[in-house]
Design a protein around this motif. Structure first.
Motif, PDB file in Angstrom:
ATOM      1  N   THR A  20      -1.073  -8.562   3.838  1.00 35.17           N
ATOM      2  CA  THR A  20      -0.880  -8.357   4.519  1.00 35.17           C
ATOM      3  C   THR A  20      -0.562  -7.032   5.722  1.00 35.17           C
ATOM      4  O   THR A  20      -0.473  -7.286   6.587  1.00 35.17           O
ATOM      5  N   ILE A  21      -0.807  -5.683   5.061  1.00 36.85           N
ATOM      6  CA  ILE A  21      -1.290  -5.247   5.168  1.00 36.85           C
ATOM      7  C   ILE A  21      -2.816  -4.423   5.498  1.00 36.85           C
ATOM      8  O   ILE A  21      -2.649  -4.677   7.303  1.00 36.85           O
ATOM      9  N   ILE A  22      -3.538  -5.534   5.426  1.00 43.02           N
ATOM     10  CA  ILE A  22      -5.010  -5.793   6.373  1.00 43.02           C
ATOM     11  C   ILE A  22      -4.411  -6.384   7.500  1.00 43.02           C
ATOM     12  O   ILE A  22      -5.450  -6.346   8.677  1.00 43.02           O
ATOM     13  N   GLN A  23      -3.766  -7.556   7.902  1.00 45.23           N
ATOM     14  CA  GLN A  23      -3.955  -8.313   8.358  1.00 45.23           C
ATOM     15  C   GLN A  23      -3.049  -7.618  10.061  1.00 45.23           C
ATOM     16  O   GLN A  23      -3.509  -7.791  11.030  1.00 45.23           O
ATOM     17  N   THR A  24      -1.888  -6.136   9.748  1.00 51.60           N
ATOM     18  CA  THR A  24      -0.988  -5.818  10.164  1.00 51.60           C
ATOM     19  C   THR A  24      -1.590  -5.006  10.950  1.00 51.60           C
ATOM     20  O   THR A  24      -2.046  -4.652  12.102  1.00 51.60           O
ATOM     21  N   LEU A  25      -2.328  -4.555   9.970  1.00 51.06           N
ATOM     22  CA  LEU A  25      -3.310  -2.818  10.325  1.00 51.06           C
ATOM     23  C   LEU A  25      -4.474  -3.751  11.285  1.00 51.06           C
ATOM     24  O   LEU A  25      -5.214  -2.748  12.154  1.00 51.06           O
ATOM     25  N   LYS A  26      -4.952  -4.645  11.057  1.00 52.74           N
ATOM     26  CA  LYS A  26      -6.100  -5.138  11.699  1.00 52.74           C
ATOM     27  C   LYS A  26      -7.208  -4.619  11.241  1.00 52.74           C
ATOM     28  O   LYS A  26      -8.333  -4.556  12.381  1.00 52.74           O
ATOM     29  N   LEU A  27      -7.496  -4.550   9.822  1.00 53.94           N
ATOM     30  CA  LEU A  27      -8.592  -3.879   9.647  1.00 53.94           C
ATOM     31  C   LEU A  27      -9.203  -4.185   8.999  1.00 53.94           C
ATOM     32  O   LEU A  27      -9.374  -5.273   8.407  1.00 53.94           O
ATOM     33  N   PRO A  28     -10.551  -3.866   9.582  1.00 59.81           N
ATOM     34  CA  PRO A  28     -12.074  -4.895   9.176  1.00 59.81           C
ATOM     35  C   PRO A  28     -12.098  -4.992   7.678  1.00 59.81           C
ATOM     36  O   PRO A  28     -11.872  -3.957   6.978  1.00 59.81           O
ATOM     37  N   GLY A  29     -12.931  -5.791   6.781  1.00 57.02           N
ATOM     38  CA  GLY A  29     -13.076  -5.892   5.499  1.00 57.02           C
ATOM     39  C   GLY A  29     -14.127  -4.739   5.347  1.00 57.02           C
ATOM     40  O   GLY A  29     -14.047  -4.921   3.869  1.00 57.02           O
ATOM     41  N   SER A  30     -14.850  -4.551   6.075  1.00 56.24           N
ATOM     42  CA  SER A  30     -15.570  -3.190   5.571  1.00 56.24           C
ATOM     43  C   SER A  30     -14.992  -2.178   4.981  1.00 56.24           C
ATOM     44  O   SER A  30     -14.937  -1.200   4.189  1.00 56.24           O
ATOM     45  N   GLN A  31     -13.471  -1.895   5.609  1.00 59.41           N
ATOM     46  CA  GLN A  31     -12.368  -1.152   5.120  1.00 59.41           C
ATOM     47  C   GLN A  31     -11.540  -1.328   4.202  1.00 59.41           C
ATOM     48  O   GLN A  31     -10.718  -0.498   3.915  1.00 59.41           O
ATOM     49  N   LEU A  32     -11.843  -2.274   3.367  1.00 62.89           N
ATOM     50  CA  LEU A  32     -10.623  -2.411   2.008  1.00 62.89           C
ATOM     51  C   LEU A  32     -11.484  -1.711   1.332  1.00 62.89           C
ATOM     52  O   LEU A  32     -10.305  -1.029   0.853  1.00 62.89           O
ATOM     53  N   ASP A  33     -12.481  -0.646   0.696  1.00 59.81           N
ATOM     54  CA  ASP A  33     -12.793   0.396  -0.399  1.00 59.81           C
ATOM     55  C   ASP A  33     -11.847   1.375   0.707  1.00 59.81           C
ATOM     56  O   ASP A  33     -10.730   2.657  -0.983  1.00 59.81           O
ATOM     57  N   TRP A  34     -11.493   1.738   1.257  1.00 56.67           N
ATOM     58  CA  TRP A  34     -10.858   3.600   2.412  1.00 56.67           C
ATOM     59  C   TRP A  34      -9.290   2.695   1.912  1.00 56.67           C
ATOM     60  O   TRP A  34      -8.854   3.529   1.125  1.00 56.67           O
ATOM     61  N   LEU A  35      -8.801   1.181   1.861  1.00 56.72           N
ATOM     62  CA  LEU A  35      -7.637   1.145   1.805  1.00 56.72           C
ATOM     63  C   LEU A  35      -6.979   0.762   0.334  1.00 56.72           C
ATOM     64  O   LEU A  35      -6.067   1.550  -0.218  1.00 56.72           O
ATOM     65  N   LEU A  36      -8.097   0.801  -0.541  1.00 56.92           N
ATOM     66  CA  LEU A  36      -7.785   0.887  -2.235  1.00 56.92           C
ATOM     67  C   LEU A  36      -7.619   1.797  -2.544  1.00 56.92           C
ATOM     68  O   LEU A  36      -7.601   2.063  -3.813  1.00 56.92           O
ATOM     69  N   GLU A  37      -7.991   3.208  -1.462  1.00 54.35           N
ATOM     70  CA  GLU A  37      -8.353   4.730  -2.817  1.00 54.35           C
ATOM     71  C   GLU A  37      -6.708   4.699  -2.811  1.00 54.35           C
ATOM     72  O   GLU A  37      -6.280   5.296  -3.489  1.00 54.35           O
ATOM     73  N   ASN A  38      -6.036   4.286  -1.487  1.00 53.86           N
ATOM     74  CA  ASN A  38      -4.069   4.599  -2.123  1.00 53.86           C
ATOM     75  C   ASN A  38      -4.216   3.870  -3.422  1.00 53.86           C
ATOM     76  O   ASN A  38      -3.869   2.605  -3.735  1.00 53.86           O
ATOM     77  N   GLU A  39      -4.251   4.263  -4.670  1.00 55.36           N
ATOM     78  CA  GLU A  39      -3.675   3.837  -6.182  1.00 55.36           C
ATOM     79  C   GLU A  39      -2.505   3.190  -5.986  1.00 55.36           C
ATOM     80  O   GLU A  39      -2.731   2.039  -6.719  1.00 55.36           O
ATOM     81  N   TRP A  40      -1.141   2.906  -5.435  1.00 53.50           N
ATOM     82  CA  TRP A  40      -0.398   2.509  -5.404  1.00 53.50           C
ATOM     83  C   TRP A  40      -0.753   0.921  -5.386  1.00 53.50           C
ATOM     84  O   TRP A  40      -0.057  -0.159  -5.010  1.00 53.50           O
ATOM     85  N   LEU A  41      -1.816   0.856  -4.267  1.00 52.86           N
ATOM     86  CA  LEU A  41      -2.050  -0.303  -3.875  1.00 52.86           C
ATOM     87  C   LEU A  41      -2.463  -1.818  -4.672  1.00 52.86           C
ATOM     88  O   LEU A  41      -2.725  -2.545  -5.299  1.00 52.86           O
ATOM     89  N   THR A  42      -3.834  -0.574  -5.843  1.00 55.07           N
ATOM     90  CA  THR A  42      -4.076  -1.389  -6.997  1.00 55.07           C
ATOM     91  C   THR A  42      -3.531  -1.594  -8.389  1.00 55.07           C
ATOM     92  O   THR A  42      -4.713  -2.494  -9.295  1.00 55.07           O
ATOM     93  N   LYS A  43      -2.367  -1.183  -8.934  1.00 51.18           N
ATOM     94  CA  LYS A  43      -1.615  -1.252  -9.490  1.00 51.18           C
ATOM     95  C   LYS A  43      -0.832  -2.782  -9.310  1.00 51.18           C
ATOM     96  O   LYS A  43       0.593  -2.610  -8.623  1.00 51.18           O
ATOM     97  N   ALA A  44      -0.928  -4.062 -10.012  1.00 50.97           N
ATOM     98  CA  ALA A  44       0.402  -4.350 -10.257  1.00 50.97           C
ATOM     99  C   ALA A  44       0.525  -4.977 -11.807  1.00 50.97           C
ATOM    100  O   ALA A  44      -0.070  -4.337 -12.573  1.00 50.97           O
ATOM    101  N   PRO A  45       2.263  -5.338 -11.977  1.00 52.21           N
ATOM    102  CA  PRO A  45       3.161  -5.166 -10.680  1.00 52.21           C
ATOM    103  C   PRO A  45       3.411  -3.838  -9.539  1.00 52.21           C
ATOM    104  O   PRO A  45       3.411  -3.275 -10.730  1.00 52.21           O
TER     105      PRO A  45
END
Length: 181
Positions: A20-45
């Motif tokens: 949802t974040i990727i789609q809303t922000l229209k991030l290119p797939g190549s920026q997934l690394d940058w996005l996942l530097e936000n540690e809270w996004l990498t942990k489930a639950p």
């Protein structure tokens, strides 16, 4: 059912949030690394009792604001974020010099900012002790998009004043002479 496969459901929920974040922000797939530097996004639950603090969302807000203010296309965004990450990841002096040069070159090339102004603001790339007018520390100040926002404000102000960063440096001096007035 959720009870039988709780970890799988939690992971799917987290992936849905990331998508949802990727789609809303229209991030290119190549920026997934940058996005996942936000540690809270990498942990489930997600932590059930501690919501993600607003400050953790700030880099996503900054990204959209800079993208809008600078009218960044995907290729420019990719180049600038990659150059910024390279400075952060550089581990020795030689790599830091190369990464800082690439950072200045990327901003100059993709945003049309004067390389001389950039070097005055962030410091000469070949001199890691030179912090520039903005007192930019490596790698600390390159960790988020705050540096790009500061540079954008500084460059905008320089253009409005019709001066170079070098000329603005002279104005910081304690005494005013006929030469720098």
């Amino acid at each position: 059912s959720r009870d039988n496969a709780r970890p799988q459901f939690e992971t799917l929920e987290k992936l849905l949030k990331i998508a949802t974040i990727i789609q809303t922000l229209k991030l290119p797939g190549s920026q997934l690394d940058w996005l996942l530097e936000n540690e809270w996004l990498t942990k489930a639950p997600d932590p059930p009792t501690n919501p993600v603090p607003f400050a953790s969302w700030y880099s996503l807000i900054q990204l959209q604001q800079l993208r809008q203010d600078l009218k960044l296309e995907d290729a420019a965004l990719e180049a600038i974020l990659s150059a910024t990450r390279a400075v952060v990841r550089a581990t020795n002096e030689a790599d830091r010099v190369v990464a800082k040069k690439a950072f200045v070159n990327a901003l100059s090339e993709w945003l049309g900012w004067s390389q001389t102004d950039l070097e005055t603001l962030v410091g000469k790339p070949d001199d890691l002790a030179d912090l520039g007018l903005l007192d930019v520390r490596q790698p600390e100040d390159y960790r988020d998009l705050g540096l790009i926002a500061r540079l954008h404000r500084a460059i905008t102000l320089l253009k409005r004043l019709g001066v170079t960063a070098t000329q603005a440096t002279e104005w910081r001096q304690a005494s005013v002479t006929d030469a720098n007035a």
